[in-house]
Design an enzyme around this catalytic site. Structure first.
Site, PDB file in Angstrom:
ATOM      1  N   CYS A 156       0.788  -1.232   0.000  1.00  7.67           N
ATOM      2  CA  CYS A 156       0.000   0.000   0.000  1.00  7.67           C
ATOM      3  C   CYS A 156       0.821   1.284   0.000  1.00  7.67           C
ATOM      4  CB  CYS A 156      -0.959   0.007   1.188  1.00  7.67           C
ATOM      5  SG  CYS A 156      -0.146   0.227   2.796  1.00  7.67           S
ATOM      6  N   CYS A 213       1.075  -4.192   8.760  1.00  6.24           N
ATOM      7  CA  CYS A 213       0.869  -2.804   8.328  1.00  6.24           C
ATOM      8  C   CYS A 213      -0.505  -2.371   8.815  1.00  6.24           C
ATOM      9  CB  CYS A 213       0.962  -2.722   6.808  1.00  6.24           C
ATOM     10  SG  CYS A 213       0.532  -1.092   6.146  1.00  6.24           S
ATOM     11  N   CYS A 232      -3.020  -1.430   5.535  1.00  8.95           N
ATOM     12  CA  CYS A 232      -3.632  -2.434   4.653  1.00  8.95           C
ATOM     13  C   CYS A 232      -3.735  -3.818   5.293  1.00  8.95           C
ATOM     14  CB  CYS A 232      -2.873  -2.537   3.338  1.00  8.95           C
ATOM     15  SG  CYS A 232      -1.239  -3.295   3.489  1.00  8.95           S
ATOM     16  N   CYS A 281      11.752  -8.109  13.007  1.00  8.35           N
ATOM     17  CA  CYS A 281      12.289  -9.017  11.994  1.00  8.35           C
ATOM     18  C   CYS A 281      11.301  -8.999  10.823  1.00  8.35           C
ATOM     19  CB  CYS A 281      12.417 -10.401  12.617  1.00  8.35           C
ATOM     20  SG  CYS A 281      13.165 -11.620  11.557  1.00  8.35           S
TER      21      CYS A 281
END
Length: 140
Positions: A56, A103, A106, A128
């Site tokens: 995104c 995220c 999105c 990570c």
């Protein structure tokens, strides 16, 4: 807001994600997969810039938050801002609780965050993150 109330800002049907993302990107970002260690584009890069979500474009991490953990994936000690990522309990490996990082824009899977491993960083955290879930926008 509880996690069950969470709704990503960017919602697309699965068919559209499949068109927009390559097979490896889709497997990691939409299906929660992991790229093989030491194979990612950004594992050892030291280029200055901002790491964005490959799905995104949301800004996630700065290059000055990246460090060499020698774990096989890019490692960061903090996100750009706490509202850029969200955290989920991950018990997919029996007997090993982990914290998944997604995220917040999105809801794409990025990787995991680990605490208390003894790295000499300001936060004692290791984000990570799969290289395939990010794109580096180099500094001007």
């Amino acid at each position: 807001m509880t996690d069950r109330d969470y709704v990503p800002n960017l919602i697309r049907p699965d068919s559209q994600w499949r068109e927009l993302l390559s097979d490896p990107e889709y497997r990691v970002l939409r299906q929660g997969g992991t790229e093989a260690p030491f194979t990612g584009e950004y594992t050892d890069t030291e280029t200055e810039g901002i790491y964005e979500c490959r799905a995104c474009g949301a800004e996630l991490f700065r290059s000055d938050q990246k460090f060499h953990s020698h774990c096989g994936w890019p490692s960061f000690f903090a996100p750009l801002a706490e509202d850029r990522v969200r955290y989920l309990e991950d018990r997919s490996i029996p007997g090993r609780a982990r914290v998944e990082v997604r995220c917040s824009n999105c809801d794409g899977h990025l990787g995991h965050v680990f605490e208390g491993e003894g790295y000499d960083t300001p936060t004692d955290l290791r984000y990570c993150i799969n290289s395939v879930s990010m794109r580096l926008r180099e500094a001007d």
